[in-house]
Design an enzyme around this catalytic site. Sequence first.
Site, PDB file in Angstrom:
ATOM      1  N   MET A  30       0.771  -1.257  -0.114  1.00 25.18           N
ATOM      2  CA  MET A  30      -0.022   0.036  -0.002  1.00 25.18           C
ATOM      3  C   MET A  30       0.974   1.100   0.055  1.00 25.18           C
ATOM      4  O   MET A  30       0.371   2.466   0.232  1.00 25.18           O
ATOM      5  CB  MET A  30      -1.040  -0.009   1.299  1.00 25.18           C
ATOM      6  CG  MET A  30      -1.910  -1.139   1.273  1.00 25.18           C
ATOM      7  SD  MET A  30      -3.492  -0.763   2.004  1.00 25.18           S
ATOM      8  CE  MET A  30      -3.024  -0.609   3.505  1.00 25.18           C
ATOM      9  N   TYR A  32       4.078   4.027   0.769  1.00 24.78           N
ATOM     10  CA  TYR A  32       4.768   4.689   1.958  1.00 24.78           C
ATOM     11  C   TYR A  32       5.901   3.645   2.454  1.00 24.78           C
ATOM     12  O   TYR A  32       6.114   3.111   3.438  1.00 24.78           O
ATOM     13  CB  TYR A  32       3.756   4.886   3.195  1.00 24.78           C
ATOM     14  CG  TYR A  32       4.461   6.251   3.836  1.00 24.78           C
ATOM     15  CD1 TYR A  32       4.476   7.360   3.427  1.00 24.78           C
ATOM     16  CD2 TYR A  32       4.875   5.796   5.005  1.00 24.78           C
ATOM     17  CE1 TYR A  32       4.707   8.371   3.821  1.00 24.78           C
ATOM     18  CE2 TYR A  32       5.254   7.111   5.828  1.00 24.78           C
ATOM     19  CZ  TYR A  32       5.257   8.515   5.289  1.00 24.78           C
ATOM     20  OH  TYR A  32       5.756   9.540   6.075  1.00 24.78           O
ATOM     21  N   LEU A  33       6.703   3.309   1.289  1.00 21.47           N
ATOM     22  CA  LEU A  33       7.510   1.869   1.491  1.00 21.47           C
ATOM     23  C   LEU A  33       8.812   2.244   2.475  1.00 21.47           C
ATOM     24  O   LEU A  33       9.163   3.296   2.839  1.00 21.47           O
ATOM     25  CB  LEU A  33       8.350   1.754   0.141  1.00 21.47           C
ATOM     26  CG  LEU A  33       7.276   1.557  -0.896  1.00 21.47           C
ATOM     27  CD1 LEU A  33       8.082   1.060  -2.190  1.00 21.47           C
ATOM     28  CD2 LEU A  33       6.134   0.267  -0.425  1.00 21.47           C
ATOM     29  N   GLU A  35      11.812  -0.252   4.861  1.00 21.11           N
ATOM     30  CA  GLU A  35      12.744  -1.489   4.954  1.00 21.11           C
ATOM     31  C   GLU A  35      11.940  -2.586   4.948  1.00 21.11           C
ATOM     32  O   GLU A  35      12.446  -3.891   4.353  1.00 21.11           O
ATOM     33  CB  GLU A  35      13.797  -1.374   6.086  1.00 21.11           C
ATOM     34  CG  GLU A  35      15.042  -0.684   5.774  1.00 21.11           C
ATOM     35  CD  GLU A  35      15.803  -1.098   4.537  1.00 21.11           C
ATOM     36  OE1 GLU A  35      16.068  -2.398   4.510  1.00 21.11           O
ATOM     37  OE2 GLU A  35      15.954  -0.353   3.646  1.00 21.11           O
ATOM     38  N   HIS A  37       9.127  -3.364   3.337  1.00 25.10           N
ATOM     39  CA  HIS A  37       8.768  -3.520   1.973  1.00 25.10           C
ATOM     40  C   HIS A  37       9.923  -4.048   1.327  1.00 25.10           C
ATOM     41  O   HIS A  37       9.899  -4.958   0.411  1.00 25.10           O
ATOM     42  CB  HIS A  37       8.117  -2.599   1.506  1.00 25.10           C
ATOM     43  CG  HIS A  37       6.996  -2.187   2.205  1.00 25.10           C
ATOM     44  ND1 HIS A  37       6.869  -0.827   2.825  1.00 25.10           N
ATOM     45  CD2 HIS A  37       5.639  -2.291   1.957  1.00 25.10           C
ATOM     46  CE1 HIS A  37       5.692  -0.700   3.442  1.00 25.10           C
ATOM     47  NE2 HIS A  37       4.897  -1.652   2.919  1.00 25.10           N
ATOM     48  N   GLN A  61     -10.170  -2.817   2.194  1.00 28.18           N
ATOM     49  CA  GLN A  61      -9.910  -3.265   3.572  1.00 28.18           C
ATOM     50  C   GLN A  61      -9.792  -2.474   4.417  1.00 28.18           C
ATOM     51  O   GLN A  61      -9.571  -2.616   5.736  1.00 28.18           O
ATOM     52  CB  GLN A  61      -8.458  -3.928   3.206  1.00 28.18           C
ATOM     53  CG  GLN A  61      -7.486  -3.010   3.169  1.00 28.18           C
ATOM     54  CD  GLN A  61      -6.051  -3.663   2.599  1.00 28.18           C
ATOM     55  OE1 GLN A  61      -6.337  -4.374   1.762  1.00 28.18           O
ATOM     56  NE2 GLN A  61      -5.033  -3.579   3.554  1.00 28.18           N
ATOM     57  N   GLY A 145       5.061 -10.170   4.202  1.00 29.29           N
ATOM     58  CA  GLY A 145       5.707 -10.084   5.456  1.00 29.29           C
ATOM     59  C   GLY A 145       4.887 -10.807   6.599  1.00 29.29           C
ATOM     60  O   GLY A 145       3.799 -10.794   6.759  1.00 29.29           O
ATOM     61  N   GLN A 151      -2.718 -12.158   7.823  1.00 30.41           N
ATOM     62  CA  GLN A 151      -2.862 -12.016   6.452  1.00 30.41           C
ATOM     63  C   GLN A 151      -1.977 -13.145   5.457  1.00 30.41           C
ATOM     64  O   GLN A 151      -2.386 -13.651   4.376  1.00 30.41           O
ATOM     65  CB  GLN A 151      -2.417 -10.716   6.003  1.00 30.41           C
ATOM     66  CG  GLN A 151      -2.128 -10.059   4.642  1.00 30.41           C
ATOM     67  CD  GLN A 151      -1.704  -8.863   4.335  1.00 30.41           C
ATOM     68  OE1 GLN A 151      -2.498  -7.995   4.421  1.00 30.41           O
ATOM     69  NE2 GLN A 151      -0.446  -8.586   3.961  1.00 30.41           N
TER      70      GLN A 151
END
Length: 277
Positions: A30, A32-33, A35, A37, A61, A145, A151
């Site tokens: 989503m 706003y990356l 470490e 990601h 979501q 992750g 998830q």
Amino acid sequence: MLPIVQPAEVTEWVEAERAAGRRIGFVPTMGYLHEGHRSLMRLLRPKVDRLVVSIYVNPLQFGANEDFTSYPRDPEGDAQACRAEGVDVLFSPTELYPPGFATRISVPALDQTLCSVRRPHFFTGVATAVHRLFRIVRPHFAAFGEKDFQQLAVIRRMVSDLAMSVEIVGGPVVREADGLAMSSRNAYLSSAQRVRAVSLSRALVAMQGAALKGEAQGVALRALGRSILDVDELDYLSIIDPSTLQPVERLTARARVVVAAYVGKTRLIDNMPIGVD
Ligand code: AMP
């Protein structure tokens, strides 16, 4: 790096790459990356020839009173991070769903517990978006992750149940130096809240330590964790089986401790393995 907005354009690009025998890796995000990601991009790199990252804040979501409109966004920083990681395609659709979209994908056996209690539509929203993204991007490998442990379990179940031909790769939780699990939502925390937020990982580490010393009772371990948490509202602190997500009262080898709590209005989650042989 190729920036693409239109879903059909990504599919066309991927089809050509697949036809040339190239392996496609995919990291859905989503934005706003951070470490966390980027660790997933690096995890897939050795397995694939081409890497696709998507950035899409998925409205399905978010609940009515949640942070969809205020979710942090930084398209330029994200593009820079992806270029630095050698991403081939940055897919940022303005809209993922076609007009009249009415289908939902859900995994009821895994979405009645933990985060679903507070956020009942969340995993249906995630699974529906990820399913559609997989149809568009057609990856051989996709990375998620362990930070979002429930998830990851939902996605693995969906892929297996629906015979989707993609291999799911799970990446370990990436943390700040003091132990706080990285999250785009950490940006919401004031400096005083940021100090208290670290109590989540501290509680989990203390529980891990007690388990290593021989404490195997869930009640005692959870009491220890609760005594360390410095949060405004505790959603759950549970020791679970990683496959079923159901609570276990005595530690098993694969047990996992999971926590969700509010610091101010920010909902934080974290988890760690706690099982001992
Ligand atoms: P998000 O942008 O929050 O939807 O996350 C996109 C992907 O990055 C998901 O698979 C997350 O589980 C993963 N991710 C987010 N934070 C972390 C972290 N701290 N460590 C590892 N993976 C993460």
